[in-house]
Structure formats: structure tokens, C-alpha cells
Design a protein around this motif. Structure first.
Motif, PDB file in Angstrom:
ATOM      1  N   UNK A 123      34.769  42.436  39.106  1.00  0.00           N
ATOM      2  CA  UNK A 123      34.205  42.746  40.415  1.00  0.00           C
ATOM      3  C   UNK A 123      33.992  44.262  40.534  1.00  0.00           C
ATOM      4  N   UNK A 124      34.987  45.039  40.110  1.00  0.00           N
ATOM      5  CA  UNK A 124      34.844  46.504  40.130  1.00  0.00           C
ATOM      6  C   UNK A 124      33.682  46.949  39.267  1.00  0.00           C
ATOM      7  N   UNK A 125      33.511  46.291  38.146  1.00  0.00           N
ATOM      8  CA  UNK A 125      32.408  46.630  37.248  1.00  0.00           C
ATOM      9  C   UNK A 125      31.058  46.285  37.884  1.00  0.00           C
ATOM     10  N   UNK A 126      30.952  45.091  38.441  1.00  0.00           N
ATOM     11  CA  UNK A 126      29.684  44.647  39.022  1.00  0.00           C
ATOM     12  C   UNK A 126      29.310  45.415  40.292  1.00  0.00           C
ATOM     13  N   UNK A 127      30.297  45.661  41.150  1.00  0.00           N
ATOM     14  CA  UNK A 127      30.009  46.296  42.437  1.00  0.00           C
ATOM     15  C   UNK A 127      29.998  47.821  42.323  1.00  0.00           C
ATOM     16  N   UNK A 128      30.989  48.355  41.622  1.00  0.00           N
ATOM     17  CA  UNK A 128      31.118  49.817  41.546  1.00  0.00           C
ATOM     18  C   UNK A 128      30.509  50.443  40.322  1.00  0.00           C
ATOM     19  N   UNK A 129      30.158  49.622  39.337  1.00  0.00           N
ATOM     20  CA  UNK A 129      29.601  50.160  38.102  1.00  0.00           C
ATOM     21  C   UNK A 129      30.627  50.904  37.269  1.00  0.00           C
ATOM     22  N   UNK A 130      31.903  50.668  37.535  1.00  0.00           N
ATOM     23  CA  UNK A 130      32.964  51.357  36.792  1.00  0.00           C
ATOM     24  C   UNK A 130      33.007  50.883  35.343  1.00  0.00           C
ATOM     25  N   UNK A 131      33.410  51.793  34.456  1.00  0.00           N
ATOM     26  CA  UNK A 131      33.475  51.437  33.041  1.00  0.00           C
ATOM     27  C   UNK A 131      34.778  50.688  32.742  1.00  0.00           C
ATOM     28  N   UNK A 132      34.757  49.949  31.650  1.00  0.00           N
ATOM     29  CA  UNK A 132      35.876  49.071  31.289  1.00  0.00           C
ATOM     30  C   UNK A 132      37.195  49.828  31.137  1.00  0.00           C
ATOM     31  N   UNK A 133      37.168  51.019  30.571  1.00  0.00           N
ATOM     32  CA  UNK A 133      38.411  51.766  30.339  1.00  0.00           C
ATOM     33  C   UNK A 133      39.099  52.154  31.638  1.00  0.00           C
ATOM     34  N   UNK A 134      38.341  52.688  32.592  1.00  0.00           N
ATOM     35  CA  UNK A 134      38.968  53.097  33.854  1.00  0.00           C
ATOM     36  C   UNK A 134      39.405  51.878  34.663  1.00  0.00           C
ATOM     37  N   UNK A 135      38.627  50.813  34.618  1.00  0.00           N
ATOM     38  CA  UNK A 135      39.010  49.571  35.306  1.00  0.00           C
ATOM     39  C   UNK A 135      40.300  49.034  34.695  1.00  0.00           C
ATOM     40  N   UNK A 136      40.372  49.048  33.380  1.00  0.00           N
ATOM     41  CA  UNK A 136      41.539  48.537  32.666  1.00  0.00           C
ATOM     42  C   UNK A 136      42.800  49.305  33.066  1.00  0.00           C
ATOM     43  N   UNK A 137      42.728  50.611  33.084  1.00  0.00           N
ATOM     44  CA  UNK A 137      43.890  51.428  33.470  1.00  0.00           C
ATOM     45  C   UNK A 137      44.339  51.112  34.891  1.00  0.00           C
ATOM     46  N   UNK A 138      43.377  50.998  35.798  1.00  0.00           N
ATOM     47  CA  UNK A 138      43.695  50.687  37.193  1.00  0.00           C
ATOM     48  C   UNK A 138      44.334  49.303  37.316  1.00  0.00           C
ATOM     49  N   UNK A 139      43.744  48.327  36.665  1.00  0.00           N
ATOM     50  CA  UNK A 139      44.192  46.935  36.789  1.00  0.00           C
ATOM     51  C   UNK A 139      45.595  46.746  36.233  1.00  0.00           C
ATOM     52  N   UNK A 140      45.896  47.375  35.137  1.00  0.00           N
ATOM     53  CA  UNK A 140      47.222  47.227  34.531  1.00  0.00           C
ATOM     54  C   UNK A 140      48.340  47.765  35.426  1.00  0.00           C
ATOM     55  N   UNK A 141      47.989  48.626  36.375  1.00  0.00           N
ATOM     56  CA  UNK A 141      48.978  49.171  37.308  1.00  0.00           C
ATOM     57  C   UNK A 141      49.162  48.302  38.550  1.00  0.00           C
ATOM     58  N   UNK A 142      48.360  47.255  38.691  1.00  0.00           N
ATOM     59  CA  UNK A 142      48.468  46.398  39.871  1.00  0.00           C
ATOM     60  C   UNK A 142      49.748  45.572  39.835  1.00  0.00           C
ATOM     61  N   UNK A 143      50.257  45.293  41.003  1.00  0.00           N
ATOM     62  CA  UNK A 143      51.465  44.479  41.139  1.00  0.00           C
ATOM     63  C   UNK A 143      51.255  43.101  40.514  1.00  0.00           C
ATOM     64  N   UNK A 144      52.210  42.674  39.718  1.00  0.00           N
ATOM     65  CA  UNK A 144      52.149  41.347  39.110  1.00  0.00           C
ATOM     66  C   UNK A 144      51.447  41.274  37.769  1.00  0.00           C
ATOM     67  N   UNK A 145      50.843  42.384  37.323  1.00  0.00           N
ATOM     68  CA  UNK A 145      50.121  42.327  36.043  1.00  0.00           C
ATOM     69  C   UNK A 145      51.047  41.943  34.890  1.00  0.00           C
ATOM     70  N   UNK A 146      52.298  42.319  34.974  1.00  0.00           N
ATOM     71  CA  UNK A 146      53.254  42.017  33.903  1.00  0.00           C
ATOM     72  C   UNK A 146      53.422  40.508  33.684  1.00  0.00           C
ATOM     73  N   UNK A 147      53.032  39.693  34.680  1.00  0.00           N
ATOM     74  CA  UNK A 147      53.128  38.235  34.539  1.00  0.00           C
ATOM     75  C   UNK A 147      51.877  37.625  33.912  1.00  0.00           C
ATOM     76  N   UNK A 148      50.870  38.434  33.673  1.00  0.00           N
ATOM     77  CA  UNK A 148      49.607  37.951  33.100  1.00  0.00           C
ATOM     78  C   UNK A 148      49.641  38.013  31.578  1.00  0.00           C
ATOM     79  N   UNK A 149      48.844  37.179  30.950  1.00  0.00           N
ATOM     80  CA  UNK A 149      48.657  37.201  29.503  1.00  0.00           C
ATOM     81  C   UNK A 149      47.744  38.390  29.201  1.00  0.00           C
ATOM     82  N   UNK A 150      48.343  39.501  28.808  1.00  0.00           N
ATOM     83  CA  UNK A 150      47.590  40.747  28.614  1.00  0.00           C
ATOM     84  C   UNK A 150      46.527  40.613  27.525  1.00  0.00           C
ATOM     85  N   UNK A 151      46.813  39.875  26.474  1.00  0.00           N
ATOM     86  CA  UNK A 151      45.829  39.707  25.393  1.00  0.00           C
ATOM     87  C   UNK A 151      44.609  38.930  25.893  1.00  0.00           C
ATOM     88  N   UNK A 152      44.838  37.902  26.689  1.00  0.00           N
ATOM     89  CA  UNK A 152      43.720  37.121  27.234  1.00  0.00           C
ATOM     90  C   UNK A 152      42.918  37.980  28.216  1.00  0.00           C
TER      91      UNK A 152
END
Length: 175
Positions: free
Chosen positions: A44-73
Motif C-alpha cells: 500500500x505504501x508503495x502504491x500510494x506513496x511511491x516509496x521504494x522497497x528498502x525504505x518500506x521494508x525498514x519501516x515495516x519491520x519496526x511495526x508492532x507484531x512483526x516478530x510474529x510474521x514469517x519474515x522470509x515469506x
């Protein structure tokens, strides 16, 4: 023969991970389901904001609950969807009844996730891909967006997972 009094009956087995209606509880999502949710937010950040994958990735990994996600997937979905976006849009567009630009960014991102998993995640059955995408669209999308996502992905499944769809049809599991 009379029924045993309530106090003598064995207790009901509780179904962990579901509500009394059988719906999945929020806390019982699989690590892959969580990865799809974080990927959806990132796309959504990529489509709406045009943000690049690297900056989106850094932001997303800091979100609450990310540690419960399958990071490889999550990694595969995020980077794979962004890298192959144009190709996936070329597959999606013939299934649409309107211009791609008129599709909500949530439904657009959910369709990307579905198409990517159809193509690159053969360990995820095609019907699971569709069901997971429908759930994402229900939770994050517009009122009937999940119906649209369902229609598009059901239209693409025979093309992208031909052998699997045919096997299910032959077994009477798919329409």
C-alpha cells in the motif's frame, strides 16, 4: 434411556484459535498470514506513496507484531511483488471490468499478493491463496472488495495453477 445430567457430561472440547462461531481469532493467525498482512501494508505504501522497497521494508519491520510474521515469506512477497509489478498487472488487467487505476490500492496489492503466490509459492494450495487474499480484502479493503479480488484470482487460477485446478476439478473439489 435418559440423557446424563449436565454435570456428568464430559466438558466440550474448546477449539483453540477460533471463536464460538468458528471464525479465526485475531491472535491465532499463522506466521504466513501475518506476513501477508505486513506485505499488504508495505505494498500500500508503495502504491500510494511511491516509496521504494528498502525504505518500506525498514519501516515495516519496526511495526508492532512483526516478530510474529514469517519474515522470509514477507521478504519474498514484498520484493517479489514490487519487482514483478508490471508483469503481474499485465496478468490482472484482462480480468478487470474497469481500468487498473480505478482499483483501490488495497485490492490492487491483495491481487499482487495472490498472483505472486500463484506463481512463486507452489507449496501454498491455490484455494488457500484465494482464501487468504479474500480475508485480507475483507479486513483491510472496501465493503465488497473481497468479492472483486475473489473474481479476479479465480479467473487467474486456471491460467497460473492449471494442473492443480484441473486436479481439483477432476476430484470434484473445484467448480
Amino acid at each position: 434411556m435418559s440423557e446424563a445430567p449436565a454435570s456428568k457430561r464430559p466438558p466440550r472440547q474448546s477449539r483453540t484459535g477460533t471463536t464460538s462461531t468458528g471464525a479465526r481469532k485475531a491472535g491465532s493467525k499463522s506466521a504466513r498470514s501475518r506476513a501477508r498482512e505486513f506485505t499488504l501494508q508495505a505494498l500500500y505504501q508503495h502504491l500510494v506513496g511511491g516509496n521504494d522497497a528498502s525504505s518500506i521494508d525498514l519501516f515495516t519491520r519496526d511495526l508492532s507484531g512483526f516478530h510474529k510474521a514469517d519474515a522470509a515469506h514477507y521478504d519474498a512477497l514484498l520484493h517479489g511483488c514490487i519487482t514483478t509489478a508490471q508483469f503481474m498487472d499485465e496478468l490482472i488487467t484482462p480480468q478487470l471490468d474497469r481500468k487498473l487505476a480505478e482499483i483501490s490500492p488495497i485490492e490492487h496489492a491483495v491481487m499482487w499478493i495472490g498472483v505472486y503466490e500463484f506463481q512463486h509459492c507452489p507449496d501454498v494450495p491455490w484455494r488457500v491463496v484465494i482464501n487468504e487474499c479474500i480475508e485480507l480484502a475483507k479486513e483491510f479493503g472496501g465493503t465488497d472488495g473481497h468479492k472483486y479480488v475473489n473474481g479476479v484470482l479465480n479467473g487467474l487460477a486456471p491460467q497460473l495453477r492449471a494442473a492443480e485446478v484441473e486436479a481439483d476439478k477432476a476430484a470434484g473439489k473445484a467448480s
